[in-house]
Design a protein around this motif. Structure first.
Motif, mmCIF file in Angstrom:
data_model
loop_
_atom_site.group_PDB
_atom_site.id
_atom_site.type_symbol
_atom_site.label_atom_id
_atom_site.label_comp_id
_atom_site.label_asym_id
_atom_site.label_seq_id
_atom_site.Cartn_x
_atom_site.Cartn_y
_atom_site.Cartn_z
ATOM 1 N N PRO A 216 -4.010 -9.045 9.423
ATOM 2 C CA PRO A 216 -3.857 -7.586 9.371
ATOM 3 C C PRO A 216 -3.568 -6.999 10.745
ATOM 4 C CG PRO A 216 -6.168 -8.187 9.268
ATOM 5 C CD PRO A 216 -5.398 -9.461 9.159
ATOM 6 N N SER A 217 -2.817 -5.908 10.773
ATOM 7 C CA SER A 217 -2.544 -5.206 12.024
ATOM 8 C C SER A 217 -3.802 -4.442 12.443
ATOM 9 C CB SER A 217 -1.373 -4.238 11.851
ATOM 10 O OG SER A 217 -1.638 -3.311 10.812
ATOM 11 N N GLU A 218 -3.886 -4.114 13.731
ATOM 12 C CA GLU A 218 -5.094 -3.466 14.249
ATOM 13 C C GLU A 218 -5.334 -2.097 13.613
ATOM 14 O OE1 GLU A 218 -6.535 -3.884 18.301
ATOM 15 O OE2 GLU A 218 -4.729 -4.998 18.786
ATOM 16 N N ASP A 219 -4.263 -1.409 13.193
ATOM 17 C CA ASP A 219 -4.467 -0.082 12.602
ATOM 18 C C ASP A 219 -5.034 -0.143 11.189
ATOM 19 O OD1 ASP A 219 -2.172 -1.154 11.561
ATOM 20 O OD2 ASP A 219 -0.954 0.652 11.758
ATOM 21 N N ARG A 220 -5.256 -1.337 10.659
ATOM 22 C CA ARG A 220 -5.879 -1.488 9.351
ATOM 23 C C ARG A 220 -7.323 -1.981 9.445
ATOM 24 N NH1 ARG A 220 -1.998 0.934 7.862
ATOM 25 N NH2 ARG A 220 -3.723 2.402 7.888
ATOM 26 N N ILE A 221 -7.817 -2.226 10.653
ATOM 27 C CA ILE A 221 -9.164 -2.787 10.806
ATOM 28 C C ILE A 221 -10.229 -1.825 10.286
ATOM 29 C CG2 ILE A 221 -10.866 -3.716 12.428
ATOM 30 C CD1 ILE A 221 -8.416 -5.490 11.938
ATOM 31 N N ASP A 222 -10.085 -0.525 10.563
ATOM 32 C CA ASP A 222 -11.065 0.442 10.055
ATOM 33 C C ASP A 222 -11.095 0.437 8.529
ATOM 34 O OD1 ASP A 222 -11.911 1.253 12.558
ATOM 35 O OD2 ASP A 222 -10.471 2.900 12.689
ATOM 36 N N ASP A 223 -9.932 0.303 7.902
ATOM 37 C CA ASP A 223 -9.869 0.246 6.443
ATOM 38 C C ASP A 223 -10.578 -1.005 5.917
ATOM 39 O OD1 ASP A 223 -8.210 2.595 6.273
ATOM 40 O OD2 ASP A 223 -6.548 1.345 6.968
ATOM 41 N N ILE A 224 -10.375 -2.120 6.611
ATOM 42 C CA ILE A 224 -11.047 -3.363 6.216
ATOM 43 C C ILE A 224 -12.555 -3.220 6.358
ATOM 44 C CG2 ILE A 224 -11.399 -5.769 6.912
ATOM 45 C CD1 ILE A 224 -8.390 -5.884 7.523
ATOM 46 N N ASN A 225 -12.996 -2.599 7.441
ATOM 47 C CA ASN A 225 -14.432 -2.406 7.643
ATOM 48 C C ASN A 225 -15.035 -1.511 6.561
ATOM 49 O OD1 ASN A 225 -14.585 -4.054 9.896
ATOM 50 N ND2 ASN A 225 -14.224 -2.382 11.336
ATOM 51 N N GLU A 226 -14.254 -0.521 6.093
ATOM 52 C CA GLU A 226 -14.733 0.323 4.992
ATOM 53 C C GLU A 226 -14.903 -0.502 3.721
ATOM 54 O OE1 GLU A 226 -13.480 4.326 2.437
ATOM 55 O OE2 GLU A 226 -12.391 3.822 4.284
ATOM 56 N N LEU B 50 0.825 -1.202 0.000
ATOM 57 C CA LEU B 50 0.000 0.000 0.000
ATOM 58 C C LEU B 50 0.863 1.257 0.000
ATOM 59 C CD1 LEU B 50 -2.685 -1.064 2.637
ATOM 60 C CD2 LEU B 50 -2.918 -1.092 0.141
ATOM 61 N N ASN B 51 0.358 2.278 -0.644
ATOM 62 C CA ASN B 51 1.011 3.588 -0.625
ATOM 63 C C ASN B 51 0.247 4.476 0.342
ATOM 64 O OD1 ASN B 51 2.380 5.948 -1.174
ATOM 65 N ND2 ASN B 51 1.283 6.343 -3.095
ATOM 66 N N LEU B 52 0.636 4.448 1.605
ATOM 67 C CA LEU B 52 -0.124 5.146 2.641
ATOM 68 C C LEU B 52 0.120 6.644 2.646
ATOM 69 C CD1 LEU B 52 0.292 2.592 5.566
ATOM 70 C CD2 LEU B 52 -1.530 2.751 3.877
ATOM 71 N N ASN B 53 1.028 7.128 1.809
ATOM 72 C CA ASN B 53 1.331 8.558 1.767
ATOM 73 C C ASN B 53 0.551 9.290 0.682
ATOM 74 O OD1 ASN B 53 3.309 8.344 3.818
ATOM 75 N ND2 ASN B 53 4.793 7.569 2.333
ATOM 76 N N GLY B 54 -0.309 8.575 -0.036
ATOM 77 C CA GLY B 54 -1.074 9.188 -1.109
ATOM 78 C C GLY B 54 -2.299 9.934 -0.595
ATOM 79 N N ASN B 55 -3.074 10.478 -1.522
ATOM 80 C CA ASN B 55 -4.273 11.236 -1.165
ATOM 81 C C ASN B 55 -5.506 10.349 -0.993
ATOM 82 O OD1 ASN B 55 -2.874 13.718 -1.338
ATOM 83 N ND2 ASN B 55 -3.159 13.765 -3.570
ATOM 84 N N SER C 178 -7.786 7.085 0.394
ATOM 85 C CA SER C 178 -7.904 6.201 1.550
ATOM 86 C C SER C 178 -7.427 4.818 1.144
ATOM 87 C CB SER C 178 -9.356 6.142 2.032
ATOM 88 O OG SER C 178 -10.157 5.437 1.098
ATOM 89 N N VAL C 179 -7.147 3.975 2.130
ATOM 90 C CA VAL C 179 -6.705 2.616 1.826
ATOM 91 C C VAL C 179 -7.764 1.878 1.009
ATOM 92 C CG1 VAL C 179 -6.196 0.361 2.857
ATOM 93 C CG2 VAL C 179 -5.146 2.428 3.793
ATOM 94 N N ALA C 180 -9.034 2.043 1.382
ATOM 95 C CA ALA C 180 -10.102 1.369 0.653
ATOM 96 C C ALA C 180 -10.164 1.843 -0.795
ATOM 97 C CB ALA C 180 -11.442 1.609 1.349
ATOM 98 N N GLN C 181 -10.010 3.147 -1.003
ATOM 99 C CA GLN C 181 -10.034 3.676 -2.369
ATOM 100 C C GLN C 181 -8.839 3.174 -3.178
ATOM 101 O OE1 GLN C 181 -10.148 7.820 -1.248
ATOM 102 N NE2 GLN C 181 -12.315 8.012 -1.803
#
Length: 353
Positions: A149-159, A124-129, A131-134
């Motif tokens: 997945p790490s816990e800081d990616r759970i919100d992205d997975i839920n999206e 993933l390119n987390l420095n882009g404009n 969101s991870v889901a997009q």
């Protein structure tokens, strides 16, 4: 297994999307989006779009028709287009697979062997404009397998789940208390292991075992099972963290009758235990139980003066991968659009594995 590649090339995302267009097209050639439309859709340059189109023209997936502008899908190759399944691990910024994750991936790919899939390891390119889901949606994949997945990616997975993205998640195989996605997730049966340990203690007539590991659902199930056998272990017999071992374990060995030590967890906990016991010369007759893995087998040889007993793994990581592969196959075949998270039943390893 290590993949040192950078984030998915922009050309690959456009190419994947165009392959999906070919696969979903009808029996007659269909015009794809124009170069400018593709530039806007993916936020890329015209050169990037042209490279993607040219690569698919060379492979005959896209064709040109006399007297008509633009590129068209080739219906003759529609059935031959493979599904493209992306692979992500941990936080998505690196693709590092230890032995357990590699076994999960092997089981996953094995199930999809006959489904005509290509696999792409992603970063993933987390420095882009975006969101991870997009960002993941723009990769134009047919499905995504996210391993532990790490816990800081759970919100992205839920999206992604809210968007009904074809996603299968293999939950962490180590931490029972970690936050879980809202669905599409396979869970390890941690309680089964605890019950097996309790059964072993009963068989060996060991009634005063110390549990080294987080006081989580596994530890609580172990305690519950021991209570069924008429053995009620006090809370102090459960040492949660590795940092507590040097202080609490010698105290227990001095003030209590301890006849077994069960050590669960990671390298730090194993090392703290054995370093602490090194100064307990009169305690070498106490059996130490560890789950079988590449590390514990080495520790058993290194610390031969201790009665380290390696307990066979009750879980086959390839079986976890196979279950994940079965869910992905259902996604790709259009049988499901989501599924409720579930605990994967324990499956005995086959002899050849």
């Amino acid at each position: 297994m290590r993949n040192e590649s950078k984030t998915m090339p922009l050309t690959a995302a456009v190419r994947n999307y165009l392959l999906q267009c070919v696969a979903k097209a009808g029996t007659k050639p269909e015009r794809i989006l124009s170069e400018m439309q593709l530039c806007e859709k993916f936020g890329v340059s015209r050169i990037t779009v042209r490279r993607a189109i040219q690569s698919l023209e060379q492979s005959k997936h896209l064709i040109r028709l006399p007297g008509r502008q633009g590129a068209f899908t080739n219906p003759e190759l529609a059935m031959a287009v493979p599904f493209i399944v992306g692979i992500l691990s941990h936080d998505g910024t690196r693709n590092y697979f230890n032995t357990a994750r590699a076994d999960i991936l092997a089981g996953f790919m094995g199930v999809l062997r006959n489904v005509n899939c290509d696999f792409e390891c992603l970063l993933l390119n987390l420095n882009g404009n975006l969101s991870v889901a997009q960002e993941i949606e723009n990769m134009a994949l047919d499905g995504l397998f996210w391993i532990t997945p790490s816990e800081d990616r759970i919100d992205d997975i839920n999206e992604l789940l809210q968007r009904q993205y074809p996603l299968v998640v293999m939950d962490t195989i180590y931490d029972t208390e970690s936050r879980k996605p809202n669905g599409n997730t396979l869970l390890r049966d941690y309680e089964f292991h605890a019950a097996q340990y309790a059964r072993l203690m009963r068989q060996r007539q060991l009634h005063r075992a110390v549990w080294l590991g987080s006081y989580n659902i596994s530890a609580k199930r172990f305690l519950k099972e021991m209570q069924k056998y008429g053995i009620d272990l006090p809370r102090k017999f459960f040492i949660d963290t590795a940092a507590e071992i040097p202080e609490k374990l010698p105290r227990l060995l001095t003030t209590e009758t301890i006849d077994a030590i069960i050590c669960t967890g990671d390298t730090e906990r194993y090392n703290c235990l054995l370093q602490t016991l090194d100064v307990q010369e009169n305690r070498k007759n106490i059996p130490i139980f560890m789950a079988k893995n590449h590390l514990t087998s080495k520790l058993q040889k290194k610390y031969s003066q201790w009665k380290i007993e390696i307990i066979p793994s009750y879980y086959d990581c390839k079986a976890l991968g196979r279950s994940a592969g079965q869910r992905m196959a259902e996604f790709l075949q259009g049988k499901i659009t989501s599924f409720p998270s579930f605990v994967v039943p324990v499956e005995k390893k086959s002899k050849e594995e």
